[in-house]
Design a protein around this motif. Structure first.
Motif, mmCIF file in Angstrom:
data_model
loop_
_atom_site.group_PDB
_atom_site.id
_atom_site.type_symbol
_atom_site.label_atom_id
_atom_site.label_comp_id
_atom_site.label_asym_id
_atom_site.label_seq_id
_atom_site.Cartn_x
_atom_site.Cartn_y
_atom_site.Cartn_z
ATOM 1 N N GLN A 120 0.842 -1.189 0.000
ATOM 2 C CA GLN A 120 0.000 0.000 0.000
ATOM 3 C C GLN A 120 0.878 1.239 0.000
ATOM 4 O O GLN A 120 1.025 1.947 1.002
ATOM 5 C CB GLN A 120 -0.940 -0.030 1.202
ATOM 6 N N VAL A 121 1.433 1.509 -1.158
ATOM 7 C CA VAL A 121 2.335 2.633 -1.367
ATOM 8 C C VAL A 121 1.930 3.319 -2.671
ATOM 9 O O VAL A 121 1.545 2.657 -3.638
ATOM 10 C CB VAL A 121 3.804 2.158 -1.453
ATOM 11 N N GLY A 122 2.016 4.652 -2.692
ATOM 12 C CA GLY A 122 1.719 5.382 -3.916
ATOM 13 C C GLY A 122 0.246 5.730 -4.030
ATOM 14 O O GLY A 122 -0.452 5.929 -3.027
ATOM 15 N N VAL A 123 -0.248 5.802 -5.272
ATOM 16 C CA VAL A 123 -1.633 6.190 -5.530
ATOM 17 C C VAL A 123 -2.552 5.029 -5.164
ATOM 18 O O VAL A 123 -2.398 3.914 -5.669
ATOM 19 C CB VAL A 123 -1.824 6.588 -7.003
ATOM 20 N N ALA A 124 -3.521 5.308 -4.290
ATOM 21 C CA ALA A 124 -4.396 4.249 -3.789
ATOM 22 C C ALA A 124 -5.623 4.059 -4.654
ATOM 23 O O ALA A 124 -6.014 2.925 -4.954
ATOM 24 C CB ALA A 124 -4.819 4.563 -2.356
ATOM 25 N N VAL A 125 -6.257 5.159 -5.061
ATOM 26 C CA VAL A 125 -7.528 5.102 -5.788
ATOM 27 C C VAL A 125 -7.558 6.228 -6.802
ATOM 28 O O VAL A 125 -7.041 7.324 -6.540
ATOM 29 C CB VAL A 125 -8.736 5.245 -4.818
ATOM 30 N N ALA A 126 -8.163 5.966 -7.948
ATOM 31 C CA ALA A 126 -8.439 7.004 -8.950
ATOM 32 C C ALA A 126 -9.876 6.824 -9.432
ATOM 33 O O ALA A 126 -10.256 5.728 -9.838
ATOM 34 C CB ALA A 126 -7.459 6.918 -10.122
ATOM 35 N N LYS A 127 -10.675 7.893 -9.370
ATOM 36 C CA LYS A 127 -12.081 7.850 -9.757
ATOM 37 C C LYS A 127 -12.328 8.870 -10.875
ATOM 38 O O LYS A 127 -12.061 10.056 -10.704
ATOM 39 C CB LYS A 127 -12.986 8.166 -8.566
ATOM 40 N N TRP A 128 -12.888 8.377 -11.992
ATOM 41 C CA TRP A 128 -13.243 9.245 -13.114
ATOM 42 C C TRP A 128 -14.616 9.863 -12.891
ATOM 43 O O TRP A 128 -15.543 9.184 -12.458
ATOM 44 C CB TRP A 128 -13.280 8.449 -14.408
#
Length: 497
Positions: free
Chosen positions: A326-334
């Motif tokens: 769990q490192v970096g970008v966790a979630v991306a939502k359009w």
């Protein structure tokens, strides 16, 4: 904001047409009217319900009872009709619908096979051997939904097979081998090819294959890939990386359009001016003057002095259910209009980053007092003044709304909730481990609820409940766009042309 009473239910799901709300209560599936929340149907299962899912046409609903390896299906319009699918010793790990709402796809335990059942008397299942994943690696084409692509793995090698619904998915139309260890796949926006990408912590590649198995394009320029998120139209996708960067890829040119860094100083430098980025911080409201609104957003002016709260790195990095750090970008939502992407970063769990893909820069940064638990964009069928709204829940019992035209917030009866919008954008389902409630957010602060445009749009949606497919798409609340977001321009991204 208005909230309904709490219901001791789990697995809440809006029907795609927005007319019903289904939820589970132990061994029952309860279907309620979406407006009044009155019970419409009650279906009894053979065991505790683990998951439910509506068919795309909102006529059927399935329930998984994984302990017994059984999937049950009911018809909303015909209470006497039911279907029971028993996979026996093979078990059930995930059941889903096909686009026609007449087939049920069941993934069995240990990735033995994918069973495709047709909803008719004495039907026999088509078995697709060795699917690679339970919850992904299965995709229908965008056009008519006739073709099913399945990512499979056998003998330590990835394969893709394409099946046709016209022959009940029983034979392979195309099949080819993949060089690599793939995480997932999707159809290209025009259904002419398949796009696959590598698993996390391996070579960061995006691979475009023709349906005959020819490697068309290979993109390697992304940094160490953690996960990928396609846009609703499949014209774009964003690659979330372990180093905190976010890569925007174009599906039409099959190349990287831009890269974003989760660093406020870099984002301000790329934007060119602090006035173009809204940094909002959660502040407690004045209990004497506004006891019901909870916390509120306060816009910060001196952005050079803003410090984004970061979480200290643990000695042992935690991993998710797939064993990925769990490192970096966790979630991306359009957002549904593909104008914005909202992201969360593991190292900054209280912050929401909102990227404007029209200007290709950071649009807003939302800073909260507790960790963000869920994000959900409002649908495009909402009125124009309510479109492109992002709902945010945190560890506190507060609900926040962001949109290009304003923000709103309120105290809610649940904390740490998962959020799901109704298809008309007028109501929001909130659910925690064992309770659900429904929120009617209303328009953002600064937008009058009784303006003619809002009143007309809301009345049309209420009068046409259940006819969402015929509603006009919502106009973006962002600056006017003169072209489609995927036309062929020099930047491949569009909104700025």
């Amino acid at each position: 904001m208005r909230f309904s009473e709490l219901h001791k239910h789990t697995c809440g799901q809006w029907s795609p047409d927005g007319r019903y709300l289904a939820a589970a209560s132990m061994g029952r599936v309860l279907v309620r009217d979406a407006e009044t929340l009155k019970l419409v149907q009650v279906f009894v299962c053979c065991e505790k319900v683990g998951r439910i899912e509506w068919s795309p046409d909102s006529q059927y609903i399935l329930a998984e009872t994984s302990k017994q390896g059984v999937v049950q299906v009911w018809c909303i319009s015909d209470g006497d009709w039911s279907c029971r699918i028993d996979e026996g010793l093979a078990g059930v790990t995930r059941a889903r619908w096909d686009p026609s709402s007449r087939h049920v796809l069941i993934m069995t335990e240990f990735h033995m096979y994918l069973a495709v059942w047709k909803l008719q008397q004495d039907a026999t299942a088509a078995h697709i051997r060795h699917p690679k994943y339970d919850d992904r690696g299965v995709a229908f084409n965008h056009g008519d939904g006739r073709f099913l692509a399945v990512l499979r793995r056998s003998n330590c090698q990835d394969h893709v097979s394409v099946h046709n619904s016209e022959d009940n998915f029983s034979s392979e139309v195309f099949a080819f081998q993949i060089d690599g260890d793939c995480a997932d796949m999707m159809w290209a926006h025009d259904d002419s090819s398949l796009l696959l990408w590598d698993r996390p912590a391996r070579a960061s590649r995006f691979l475009w294959y023709s349906l005959r198995g020819e490697l068309l394009v290979q993109v390697k320029e992304c940094k160490l890939l953690r996960s990928a998120y396609p846009s609703p139209s499949a014209q774009f996708l964003v690659a979330a990386c372990f180093d905190g960067s976010l890569c925007l890829l174009s599906g039409t040119t099959r190349s990287i359009v831009s890269t974003f860094a989760h660093d406020l100083k870099s984002a301000l430098a790329e934007t060119g001016g602090a006035d173009d980025v809204a940094v909002l911080r959660e502040e407690p409201s004045n209990a004497e003057t506004d006891a019901t609104s909870g916390a509120r957003y306060l816009r910060l002016r001196n952005l050079s002095a803003v410090r984004v709260p970061e979480e200290h790195i643990a000695r042992e990095t935690p991993v998710d259910a797939d064993g990925v750090p769990q490192v970096g970008v966790a979630v991306a939502k359009w957002s549904p209009d593909e104008r914005y992407v909202a992201t969360l970063h593991f190292g900054m769990p209280t912050s929401v980053w909102i990227w404007d893909l029209g200007r290709v820069c950071l649009s807003a940064l939302l800073l909260h007092r507790s960790a963000v638990k869920s994000l959900a964009w409002g649908p495009c069928t909402a009125p124009s003044t309510l479109a492109s709204r992002l709902a945010i829940s945190t560890s506190d019992a507060s609900l926040f709304m962001w949109s290009p035209v304003g923000t709103s917030n309120g105290n809610c009866p649940l904390a740490m909730t998962r959020l799901r919008w109704r298809s008309d954008g007028l109501h929001l389902l909130m659910q925690d481990k064992d309770c659900i409630c429904v929120c009617a957010p209303g328009p953002p602060d600064g937008v009058e609820a009784d303006t003619p445009a809002v009143v007309k749009a809301l009345s049309e949606l209420r009068d046409g409940a259940g006819e969402v497919d015929n509603a006009e798409p919502a106009k973006s609340c962002a600056p006017p766009i003169t072209a489609q977001p995927w036309h062929d321009c020099c930047c491949c991204c569009c909104y700025c042309c």
